[in-house]
Each structure stands twice: as C-alpha cells, then as structure tokens.
Enzyme design. Structure first.
Site, PDB file in Angstrom:
ATOM      1  CD  GLU A 231      -3.099  -1.102   1.709  1.00 58.97           C
ATOM      2  OE1 GLU A 231      -3.971  -1.458   0.904  1.00 58.97           O
ATOM      3  OE2 GLU A 231      -3.339  -0.592   2.797  1.00 58.97           O
ATOM      4  CB  CYS A 265      -1.686   7.170   1.582  1.00 57.83           C
ATOM      5  SG  CYS A 265      -3.139   6.554   2.422  1.00 57.83           S
TER       6      CYS A 265
HETATM    7  P1  NAD Z   1       8.718   4.541   4.178  1.00 54.03           P
HETATM    8  O1  NAD Z   1       8.643   3.819   2.887  1.00 54.03           O
HETATM    9  O2  NAD Z   1       9.841   5.473   4.421  1.00 54.03           O
HETATM   10  O3  NAD Z   1       8.735   3.501   5.388  1.00 54.03           O
HETATM   11  C1  NAD Z   1       7.719   2.531   5.568  1.00 54.03           C
HETATM   12  C2  NAD Z   1       8.241   1.398   6.417  1.00 54.03           C
HETATM   13  O4  NAD Z   1       9.248   0.677   5.706  1.00 54.03           O
HETATM   14  C3  NAD Z   1       8.902   1.844   7.724  1.00 54.03           C
HETATM   15  O5  NAD Z   1       8.486   0.978   8.754  1.00 54.03           O
HETATM   16  C4  NAD Z   1      10.379   1.688   7.426  1.00 54.03           C
HETATM   17  O6  NAD Z   1      11.169   1.481   8.579  1.00 54.03           O
HETATM   18  C5  NAD Z   1      10.377   0.465   6.534  1.00 54.03           C
HETATM   19  N1  NAD Z   1      11.555   0.283   5.668  1.00 54.03           N
HETATM   20  C6  NAD Z   1      12.413   1.226   5.209  1.00 54.03           C
HETATM   21  N2  NAD Z   1      13.343   0.653   4.403  1.00 54.03           N
HETATM   22  C7  NAD Z   1      13.058  -0.672   4.356  1.00 54.03           C
HETATM   23  C8  NAD Z   1      13.643  -1.801   3.688  1.00 54.03           C
HETATM   24  N3  NAD Z   1      14.709  -1.672   2.899  1.00 54.03           N
HETATM   25  N4  NAD Z   1      13.068  -3.018   3.847  1.00 54.03           N
HETATM   26  C9  NAD Z   1      11.964  -3.166   4.632  1.00 54.03           C
HETATM   27  N5  NAD Z   1      11.380  -2.152   5.294  1.00 54.03           N
HETATM   28  C10 NAD Z   1      11.911  -0.914   5.158  1.00 54.03           C
HETATM   29  O7  NAD Z   1       7.314   5.292   4.320  1.00 54.03           O
HETATM   30  P2  NAD Z   1       6.816   6.269   5.487  1.00 54.03           P
HETATM   31  O8  NAD Z   1       7.557   7.562   5.413  1.00 54.03           O
HETATM   32  O9  NAD Z   1       6.788   5.549   6.784  1.00 54.03           O
HETATM   33  O10 NAD Z   1       5.292   6.502   5.068  1.00 54.03           O
HETATM   34  C11 NAD Z   1       4.898   7.449   4.116  1.00 54.03           C
HETATM   35  C12 NAD Z   1       4.518   6.776   2.826  1.00 54.03           C
HETATM   36  O11 NAD Z   1       3.544   5.795   3.054  1.00 54.03           O
HETATM   37  C13 NAD Z   1       3.886   7.753   1.843  1.00 54.03           C
HETATM   38  O12 NAD Z   1       4.354   7.489   0.550  1.00 54.03           O
HETATM   39  C14 NAD Z   1       2.391   7.415   1.939  1.00 54.03           C
HETATM   40  O13 NAD Z   1       1.644   7.775   0.812  1.00 54.03           O
HETATM   41  C15 NAD Z   1       2.447   5.949   2.166  1.00 54.03           C
HETATM   42  N6  NAD Z   1       1.205   5.440   2.783  1.00 54.03           N
HETATM   43  C16 NAD Z   1       0.348   4.689   2.023  1.00 54.03           C
HETATM   44  C17 NAD Z   1      -0.847   4.253   2.560  1.00 54.03           C
HETATM   45  C18 NAD Z   1      -1.826   3.438   1.753  1.00 54.03           C
HETATM   46  O14 NAD Z   1      -2.765   2.923   2.320  1.00 54.03           O
HETATM   47  N7  NAD Z   1      -1.668   3.335   0.446  1.00 54.03           N
HETATM   48  C19 NAD Z   1      -1.147   4.542   3.893  1.00 54.03           C
HETATM   49  C20 NAD Z   1      -0.250   5.297   4.641  1.00 54.03           C
HETATM   50  C21 NAD Z   1       0.935   5.740   4.070  1.00 54.03           C
END
Ligand code: NAD
Length: 459
Positions: A231, A265
């Site tokens: 997501e 998001c």
């Molecule tokens: P992010 O991608 O920076 O991090 C998300 C998660 O991934 C965190 O827990 C992080 O520690 C982990 N992570 C980072 N690198 C990783 C790796 N190499 N392997 C595995 N895990 C890893 O995102 P964020 O800043 O936490 O959230 C914001 C983003 O999330 C925005 O793009 C937003 O649109 C999206 N979002 C989408 C939805 C949806 O339902 N579509 C909902 C909420 C947020």
C-alpha cells in the site's frame, strides 16, 4: 541492544530511547512466532474475537493517553490523533462482525448421483510480516493486524521508526487482551530492521509506505513465492466542475489537502478547476487555507502541526523552487516557518502544469498546486497523467456527470463531492505506483486466508 532515539517533531526534544531489534533478535522473534501460530489458529474464533474486543476496550479506556503519545512522536495535532483512535474502533467492529462469514467453508457443488462434492475452506497464511508507515499507525496498522489476527495468523509488526512508541503500546494492549506475546510481536527499528525481517521465511508481507521502499520490499519478497501486498503513495487529484458550489468545494478540498499537514496517502495533491469558476475558486481556496491554525500539535485548536520527518522540508523546498522556476504563482506560504520544529507554511500555487515536480511527485506535506482546465475531457486526461492511482474525486451537483468522469479514472477509490475518505466497508487499493493488493472490506479479511479447494468423492 542498539537504542532508537525518538524525537518530538514539534520541539526536536528527545522523547525516549528505545531498545531496537538486531538481526539475531528478529530471527528469534520469527522462530517464536512460527512455533506459536498453529495454536492461535486452532483457538476458537470466538476467543480470538473476544481478544480483539478487549483490545478495542483498551483503546477506548486509554484514548487520551494514546493520543498524546502519538502526537508527541509524529507531531499530529492532538484533535486528529483522537480522530484516528476513534476511527479505528469502527474498523475493529467491521472486522469482528464480518470475520466469521469470510472464513466460513463453502460447498460450491454437490451431486448425489456422481457422489461428488466441491468445497472451499480457508486457512490462515501463517506468520506474516506487517511493515508499517508512521502517518496513521493505528489506521494502517489495524487494516492489517486486526484481520490477520482474527483469521489465525501470527503477526511480526514493524511500526515505522517514527511511530515506535505507538507501536509498542499496540503490542502491550494486544498482550493484555489475550493475544499471546509470540503471536503479535513488535519488531523495533528502522529500515534495516524491516530488511532483516524480510529475510525470515514468513508466509506473507503486508507493507504500507512509500513507493521507493515498496520497490525494495517487492524485490526482496517477490522471488520468495509468498503473498506480497504493498500500500504505497499517491498523487491524488480532484476536479472541480463549472457547476460546483465554489465555497463548499473549496472548504472541503482544503481540508482533504491539508489535514495531518498533507501527510495522508490519500491527501488531495493536485487540483483541476474548470476555467469558468477558476478565479473565485482559487480565491475561496486560499482563504480557507489561510484560515488554518498552525501551531503546537498539543493544542486542541491546532489544525496544522509540524511534519513528522525533517528531511521532508527539503523535498517541499525543492518542489517550491521548481514550481516557481517553471512559472507557477505562489499564492500563500512557500517556506519553512521560522520556529523550532519541522514546520512548513501551508502553501498554495496556481498556474501550475505537469512539467512541475509539484504535480508529479508525491509531496506528503502542506502544499498543493491548482491548474485550470477547459472541460471534462482535459480534466480526465490530466488526472490520469500520473504514475500513481490511489484516489481521485469530482465536485459537481450532477451525479451522472461525476460517474461518467470517475469511470474513466485509473485509481483504487473514487469520490463524488468528498475526498480524503476511507471506509472499512470498501476495499482500499491502488493502481500503478500506489501498490498491489488491498485492505479493508470483506476482501481485506480474505486476503489473510488461503482458500483450499476440496474435491470430495464418496464411494
Ligand atoms: P517509508 O517507505 O519510508 O517507510 C515505511 C516502512 O518501511 C517503515 O516501517 C520503514 O522502517 C520500513 N523500511 C524502510 N526501508 C526498508 C527496507 N529496505 N526493507 C523493509 N522495510 C523498510 O514510508 P513512510 O515515510 O513511513 O510513510 C509514508 C509513505 O507511506 C507515503 O508514501 C504514503 O503515501 C504511504 N502510505 C500509504 C498508505 C496506503 O494505504 N496506500 C497509507 C499510509 C501511508
């Protein structure tokens, strides 16, 4: 154990230092979850439901305290933290009320003459990794861990490093509610902890986060032949038609764009307005944005707080500079605020176009561009001119016109006279860079179950 520093985005003060997991501790947690999962799957559904109801009661009882913890670590205005906790109750209710039907065996064919029966049963996936985002830790978390637990899975839950304290509270409340400690297991740390978690032989990965990280998750998990659900982000458009109620549309869309400082998001990130109402709409929109109270997120009347992550200020500054250079008109805001904390002034541009990063890249902040369009066809073309496809909306009193437009839009959710809205009854999914798979609705329960096909011939 390494320590993870939790920093308040409004004050830059260190709020806590939390022990983080290592590759070795994550492996151990996985092994314990693997061992514990079969007994959880065999626990009668009624008991699993009871545990979730107790979890819900704990959220209600501790709502104010949980809201303060959330605000302190992500900077979300306290009223919006309370909204998130209130909203999660409805999601739990939906899952609890629909889980029995989603998991029920189904006889799809029975022929006495042939002595043949065909049946579908549903088994939990097993041990799943739930890697989550910080912007709505209770919302996006509960979309995954609530149905996953109800359907008998064990969950290794990695909250975002920016929402760690809330993640630990979620774990504590589950354990106090009767979910065994090895069945719901918080994994603490940043990207490296997420990557280490993906090295474990889990049965499914449910990720919420950015497209950039989603690609890495897909690459790590895809070749393992396990379920991968992503997501991801959005660049969600709204089109305001010539017959729209200008004032009402401006107020509703401004809220959809700037709620949680635009860090949703499904925040509105692009705005297309019919040329015949463009000038009055832009005026009403800017007035609505100027009316938002920016300030200390702990204050009840604050509407816009700091950004959760400091590096996002640089992303917004870059988008502002790029838009100005390419001829956009800055109507309000446009810079970080001169105060401690990750504050960015609510920002509105008009006269934007799709050459600008502001209209192409996810901003994830309090900023939006407004573009004038000649007709519905041009609006549709521009709305679809994106790599993303999470949500899109149309404002017009004419339902037929709205449905005709929305039918042409490539996105997981579409809105008529509303925006930035999620319902537990409807599937939540994305097209393109917004992800694969879905949560919520009854589909969002079935996604944690593996259908098994039974071909039964009696002799
Ligand atoms: P992010 O991608 O920076 O991090 C998300 C998660 O991934 C965190 O827990 C992080 O520690 C982990 N992570 C980072 N690198 C990783 C790796 N190499 N392997 C595995 N895990 C890893 O995102 P964020 O800043 O936490 O959230 C914001 C983003 O999330 C925005 O793009 C937003 O649109 C999206 N979002 C989408 C939805 C949806 O339902 N579509 C909902 C909420 C947020």
């Amino acid at each position: 154990m390494p320590l993870l520093k939790i920093v308040n985005p409004a004050t830059h003060a260190v709020v806590a230092r939390v022990p983080a997991d290592t590759a070795a501790s994550i492996r151990k947690k996985y092994q314990l979850a693997r061992a514990a999962q079969p007994a959880w799957a065999q626990t009668p559904l009624a008991q699993r439901i009871d545990a979730l109801i107790r979890f819900r009661e704990k959220i209600v009882a501790r709502r104010e305290e949980l809201a303060k913890i959330l605000t302190r670590e992500v900077g979300k205005p306290i009223a919006q933290s309370r909204n998130e906790l209130n909203g999660v109750l409805g999601r739990i209710d939906f899952f609890v009320n629909h889980v029995s039907k989603a998991g029920r065996d189904e006889v799809v064919f029975a022929d006495r003459g042939e002595k043949l029966e065909e049946k579908i049963s549903h088994e939990p996936l097993g041990v799943i990794a739930n890697i989550s985002a910080w912007n709505y830790p209770y919302f996006v978390g509960s979309n995954v861990f609530v149905p996953a637990l109800l359907t008998g899975n064990a969950v290794l839950y990695k909250p975002s490093e920016f929402a760690t304290l809330s993640g630990l509270e979620i774990g504590r409340m589950f354990h106090q509610s009767g979910v065994p400690e090895d069945v719901f297991v918080p994994v603490i740390g940043g990207g490296e902890a997420g990557a280490a978690l993906l090295k474990q032989p889990v049965d499914g990965v449910f990720f919420t986060g950015s497209y950039a990280t989603g690609r890495k998750v897909a690459a790590a998990a895809g070749i393992r032949m396990i379920k991968v659900q992503l997501e991801l982000g959005g660049k969600d458009p709204i089109y305001v038609c010539d017959d729209a109620d200008v004032e009402a549309a401006a107020a509703g869309i401004a809220d959809g764009a700037f709620y949680n400082a635009g860090q949703s998001c499904c925040a509105v990130e692009r705005l297309y307005v019919h040329e015949s109402i463009y000038v009055p709409f832009v005026e009403a929109f800017v007035a609505a944005v100027r009316g938002f109270k920016v300030g200390d997120p702990m204050h009840d009347d604050t509407y816009i707080g700091p950004l959760a992550r400091k590096p996002q200020l640089a992303v917004l500054k870059r988008q502002v500079a790029d838009a100005r250079k390419k001829g956009a008109r800055l109507l309000t805001g446009g810079r970080p605020l001169a105060r401690t904390g990750n504050y960015f002034a609510p920002t509105v541009f008009s006269d934007v176009n799709h050459q600008m990063e502001l209209m192409r890249e996810e901003s994830f902040g309090p900023i939006i561009g407004i573009q004038q369009v000649k007709n519905d066809a041009e609006a549709v073309r521009l709305m679809n001119d994106t790599e993303y496809g999470l949500t899109a909306g149309v404002y017009t009193p004419d339902r037929k016109r709205a449905e005709a437009i929305l039918a042409q839009i490539k996105s997981g959710s579409v809105y008529w006279n509303c925006c930035d809205r999620v319902s537990p009854r409807l599937p939540w999914s994305g097209v393109g860079h917004s992800g694969i798979g879905l949560t919520l609705s009854t589909y969002g329960i079935q996604t944690f179950l593996r259908p098994k096909a039974w071909h039964l011939r009696s002799l």
